[in-house]
Design an enzyme around this catalytic site. Structure first.
Site, PDB file in Angstrom:
ATOM      1  N   GLY A 167      21.433 -16.611  -9.239  1.00  0.00           N
ATOM      2  CA  GLY A 167      21.037 -17.806  -8.973  1.00  0.00           C
ATOM      3  C   GLY A 167      19.402 -17.569  -8.629  1.00  0.00           C
ATOM      4  O   GLY A 167      18.665 -17.068  -9.222  1.00  0.00           O
ATOM      5  N   ASP A 168      19.250 -18.261  -7.503  1.00  0.00           N
ATOM      6  CA  ASP A 168      18.097 -18.389  -6.847  1.00  0.00           C
ATOM      7  C   ASP A 168      18.014 -17.147  -5.598  1.00  0.00           C
ATOM      8  O   ASP A 168      18.888 -17.239  -4.912  1.00  0.00           O
ATOM      9  CB  ASP A 168      17.414 -19.529  -6.280  1.00  0.00           C
ATOM     10  CG  ASP A 168      15.888 -19.443  -5.801  1.00  0.00           C
ATOM     11  OD1 ASP A 168      15.038 -19.392  -6.236  1.00  0.00           O
ATOM     12  OD2 ASP A 168      15.767 -19.309  -4.431  1.00  0.00           O
TER      13      ASP A 168
ATOM     14  N   LYS B 257      29.318  -5.414  -4.245  1.00  0.00           N
ATOM     15  CA  LYS B 257      30.615  -5.273  -3.700  1.00  0.00           C
ATOM     16  C   LYS B 257      31.443  -6.003  -4.352  1.00  0.00           C
ATOM     17  O   LYS B 257      31.532  -7.249  -4.483  1.00  0.00           O
ATOM     18  CB  LYS B 257      30.612  -5.295  -2.207  1.00  0.00           C
ATOM     19  CG  LYS B 257      30.779  -6.641  -1.667  1.00  0.00           C
ATOM     20  CD  LYS B 257      31.326  -6.514  -0.260  1.00  0.00           C
ATOM     21  CE  LYS B 257      31.649  -7.845   0.395  1.00  0.00           C
ATOM     22  NZ  LYS B 257      30.693  -8.466   1.006  1.00  0.00           N
TER      23      LYS B 257
ATOM     24  N   ASP C  90      23.323  -7.145  -8.254  1.00  0.00           N
ATOM     25  CA  ASP C  90      24.724  -7.265  -7.510  1.00  0.00           C
ATOM     26  C   ASP C  90      25.808  -7.573  -8.642  1.00  0.00           C
ATOM     27  O   ASP C  90      25.458  -7.299  -9.826  1.00  0.00           O
ATOM     28  CB  ASP C  90      24.590  -8.900  -7.095  1.00  0.00           C
ATOM     29  CG  ASP C  90      23.381  -8.882  -5.639  1.00  0.00           C
ATOM     30  OD1 ASP C  90      23.555  -7.845  -5.162  1.00  0.00           O
ATOM     31  OD2 ASP C  90      22.788  -9.760  -5.596  1.00  0.00           O
TER      32      ASP C  90
ATOM     33  N   PRO D 216      22.505 -18.465 -12.815  1.00  0.00           N
ATOM     34  CA  PRO D 216      24.233 -18.519 -12.310  1.00  0.00           C
ATOM     35  C   PRO D 216      24.690 -17.943 -13.334  1.00  0.00           C
ATOM     36  O   PRO D 216      26.096 -17.675 -13.016  1.00  0.00           O
ATOM     37  CB  PRO D 216      24.322 -20.185 -12.486  1.00  0.00           C
ATOM     38  CG  PRO D 216      23.288 -20.510 -13.327  1.00  0.00           C
ATOM     39  CD  PRO D 216      22.184 -19.706 -13.324  1.00  0.00           C
TER      40      PRO D 216
ATOM     41  N   MET E 158      30.140 -21.082  -1.914  1.00  0.00           N
ATOM     42  CA  MET E 158      30.911 -20.060  -1.090  1.00  0.00           C
ATOM     43  C   MET E 158      32.260 -20.903  -0.428  1.00  0.00           C
ATOM     44  O   MET E 158      32.395 -20.397   0.704  1.00  0.00           O
ATOM     45  CB  MET E 158      30.110 -19.029  -0.278  1.00  0.00           C
ATOM     46  CG  MET E 158      29.037 -18.370  -0.891  1.00  0.00           C
ATOM     47  SD  MET E 158      28.163 -17.088  -0.108  1.00  0.00           S
ATOM     48  CE  MET E 158      26.804 -18.395   0.618  1.00  0.00           C
TER      49      MET E 158
HETATM   50  N1  SAH Z   1      21.662 -17.197  -4.742  1.00  0.00           N
HETATM   51  C1  SAH Z   1      22.720 -17.858  -5.514  1.00  0.00           C
HETATM   52  C2  SAH Z   1      24.206 -18.279  -4.612  1.00  0.00           C
HETATM   53  C3  SAH Z   1      24.436 -17.051  -3.982  1.00  0.00           C
HETATM   54  S1  SAH Z   1      25.927 -17.361  -2.974  1.00  0.00           S
HETATM   55  C4  SAH Z   1      22.230 -19.270  -6.166  1.00  0.00           C
HETATM   56  O1  SAH Z   1      21.107 -19.946  -5.836  1.00  0.00           O
HETATM   57  O2  SAH Z   1      23.081 -19.686  -7.178  1.00  0.00           O
HETATM   58  C5  SAH Z   1      27.290 -17.097  -4.177  1.00  0.00           C
HETATM   59  C6  SAH Z   1      27.913 -18.467  -4.349  1.00  0.00           C
HETATM   60  O3  SAH Z   1      27.282 -19.108  -5.359  1.00  0.00           O
HETATM   61  C7  SAH Z   1      29.410 -18.480  -5.017  1.00  0.00           C
HETATM   62  O4  SAH Z   1      30.278 -18.310  -4.010  1.00  0.00           O
HETATM   63  C8  SAH Z   1      29.510 -19.523  -5.658  1.00  0.00           C
HETATM   64  O5  SAH Z   1      29.836 -20.621  -4.852  1.00  0.00           O
HETATM   65  C9  SAH Z   1      28.244 -19.993  -6.175  1.00  0.00           C
HETATM   66  N2  SAH Z   1      28.079 -19.495  -7.616  1.00  0.00           N
HETATM   67  C10 SAH Z   1      27.112 -18.369  -8.025  1.00  0.00           C
HETATM   68  N3  SAH Z   1      27.379 -18.254  -9.177  1.00  0.00           N
HETATM   69  C11 SAH Z   1      28.300 -19.168  -9.742  1.00  0.00           C
HETATM   70  C12 SAH Z   1      28.965 -19.853 -10.896  1.00  0.00           C
HETATM   71  N4  SAH Z   1      28.557 -19.126 -12.128  1.00  0.00           N
HETATM   72  N5  SAH Z   1      29.764 -20.643 -11.034  1.00  0.00           N
HETATM   73  C13 SAH Z   1      29.978 -21.266 -10.064  1.00  0.00           C
HETATM   74  N6  SAH Z   1      29.500 -21.000  -8.709  1.00  0.00           N
HETATM   75  C14 SAH Z   1      28.579 -20.005  -8.580  1.00  0.00           C
END
Ligand code: SAH
Length: 491
Positions: free
Chosen positions: A87-88, A55, A33, A10, A169
């Site tokens: 994230g994942d 983007k 990204d 994250p 999101m």
């Molecule tokens: N694949 C990612 C999620 C991607 S969708 C995962 O597994 O974490 C993107 C969303 O993830 C963002 O809109 C937010 O809701 C969350 N997100 C990603 N990074 C974040 C962060 N550092 N702090 C809080 N929310 C985060």
């Protein structure tokens, strides 16, 4: 040839998996990204190609079809292709679509799962997703629905499950989501937490209720947690002493990591602005080579920096070539570098400055080898001579100023503090970036560096008591987070 779909975690670079770091380290291409953390990209080899497909908000991005086509093309070209995703990769990240495209094209791929923000961000805000007596499940749901998607979230069902609700999101739609959950029977007083930029130095946690969620001041990217567990406050990340503080580190590239790591571990955001670089001695190292060949003829070899240790000992084919020569180190970092080469310093002064080393040194006669930086102060060499020693000074390396790009100087100006570990770093920084690029707190590792800074007109607000990196970090904590000194966990 393999395409690796790698979860980057994250934001906190420490949350990349070991497997992720391993494939990044041998990547030929990294496709990443917008939210990717720069320090993760640095894990790839310097000559690896780095392609951004993210983007910017509201800006032009690369379409998913184009990303899939790029992955297939690069995958077919061979080598190690890393597709780095926040994230994942399989949690709201379209990793499934990318994997399907690669499968369809016959390009081998592997998935390296990542620490999802759904779990890690609440953890960094001190909110456990399950807790005895409070929640037996958690539901991770997107707040952003694709109007063309066949699937649609059944918010009534989400409310009925009764456990913790984690929304990704969902910043833009939070008021509508809260309304639907209340309509489905959840109490408006149910605790809610929104965490923006979780696990990063900029993390902001807003604690509210389901009824207050719509009006809570929060911007994307944020993770929202709704449920009884959101009422728990086991916050720790934001309570570290330098949390929310930005510190400029001026150490040469490649040597900044020790200080940066220490600062990050107490919560600081680090801006690395190297002002000097370490280069070869003017004679290309000839004098060092000659000195190393006759090392055993000296009574003492005296080191005033870890750099000198590394440069000197790397020239010895066998550590025993030091023979009977004793070894002195000016401070703990120098002694540690000696220990890395399995050489135990015979003398380290109490205070880590040349004057203290001199005071602790026995009287001559005898021969001393002193490998040091070009232009280093001569207190030690002249003082040792006064004590009856025959001193051979050899140039071990040079420190050269490096240019500082204006954008970095501007970022540095807006930081909270700057840390200097040598006089040459101070001098070069001021030459390259100017006085304007000095943040309010100036911290120095020791009296010599501080004297140089003062002579150049800087107000030194923090000075290390022990003249090493730990002492420097402690001084920064005293200057920036005085309440932490009193044992008060709040800043
Ligand atoms: N694949 C990612 C999620 C991607 S969708 C995962 O597994 O974490 C993107 C969303 O993830 C963002 O809109 C937010 O809701 C969350 N997100 C990603 N990074 C974040 C962060 N550092 N702090 C809080 N929310 C985060």
């Amino acid at each position: 040839m393999t395409v690796y779909l790698v979860g980057a975690g994250p934001g906190d670079p420490g949350l990349l998996t070991v497997r992720g770091a391993e494939v990044l380290a041998r990547a030929d291409v990294v496709i990443y990204d917008r939210l990717s953390v720069a320090s993760l990209l640095e894990l790839a080899p310097p000559d690896a190609e780095r392609i951004s497909v993210g983007k910017a908000p509201g800006g032009e991005g690369v379409s998913q079809d184009d990303i899939n086509a790029l992955l297939i093309e690069r995958g077919r070209a061979g080598g190690t292709v890393v597709r780095l995703k926040g994230g994942d990769p399989f949690v709201f990240a379209r990793g499934g679509e990318e994997a399907a495209a690669l499968l369809g094209a016959g390009v081998p791929f592997e998935v390296v799962p990542g620490v999802t923000s759904a779990v890690a961000v609440p953890a960094y805000a001190g909110v456990p997703l399950t807790q005895r007596g409070l929640a037996t499940s958690f539901t991770v749901v997107t707040g952003h629905e694709d109007p063309w998607a066949a699937t649609e979230t059944d918010w009534d069902a989400v409310a009925r499950v009764g456990g913790t609700i984690v929304i990704l999101m969902g910043v833009a739609t939070r008021a509508e989501i809260a309304r639907r959950l209340v309509a489905a029977g959840l109490d408006g007083a149910t605790p809610a937490v929104a965490v923006q930029w979780g696990t990063r130095p900029e993390q902001i946690t807003v604690r509210t209720t389901l009824a207050g969620l719509g009006d809570a001041a929060v911007a994307a990217p944020a993770t929202i947690v709704i449920g009884a567990v959101a009422g728990l406050d086991l916050a720790w990340f934001e309570h570290r002493p330098l949390f929310g503080r930005r510190v400029v580190v001026t150490r040469p590239a490649g040597q900044a990591s020790g200080l940066s790591r220490r600062l990050r571990s107490v919560g600081a955001e680090v801006l690395e602005v190297p002002s000097i670089e370490i280069t070869e001695a003017a004679d290309g190292g000839a004098a060092m080579l000659a000195a190393s060949a006759s090392a055993a003829r000296y009574d003492w070899v005296v080191f005033t920096s870890a750099n000198a240790v590394g440069r000197f000992l790397s020239l010895l084919p066998d550590a025993r070539d030091l023979g009977p020569a004793k070894v002195a180190a000016v401070g703990s970092a120098t002694a540690e570098e000696l220990a890395n080469w399995r050489v135990v310093a015979d003398l380290v002064p109490q205070e880590f400055v040349a004057e203290a080393l001199l005071a602790a040194f026995p009287d001559g006669p005898g021969r001393i080898l002193l490998p040091q930086a070009a232009g280093a102060r001569d207190v030690l060499s002249s003082g040792l001579r006064d004590k009856g020693w025959d001193v051979d000074v050899v140039e071990a390396y040079r420190t050269e100023p490096v240019p500082i790009p204006p954008s970095l100087a501007e970022a540095a100006r807006q930081a909270d503090a700057i840390a200097f570990t040598s006089s040459s770093a101070v001098t070069s920084y001021l030459e390259a970036a100017g006085r304007d690029a000095i943040p309010p707190v100036v911290a120095c590792i020791g009296p010599v560096t501080a004297a140089t800074a003062r002579r150049l007109g800087l107000d030194v607000t923090a000075e290390a008591v022990t003249h090493d990196l730990d002492g420097l970090v402690a001084a920064l904590i005293r200057a920036l987070a005085p309440s932490a000194e009193r044992g008060d966990p709040g800043k």
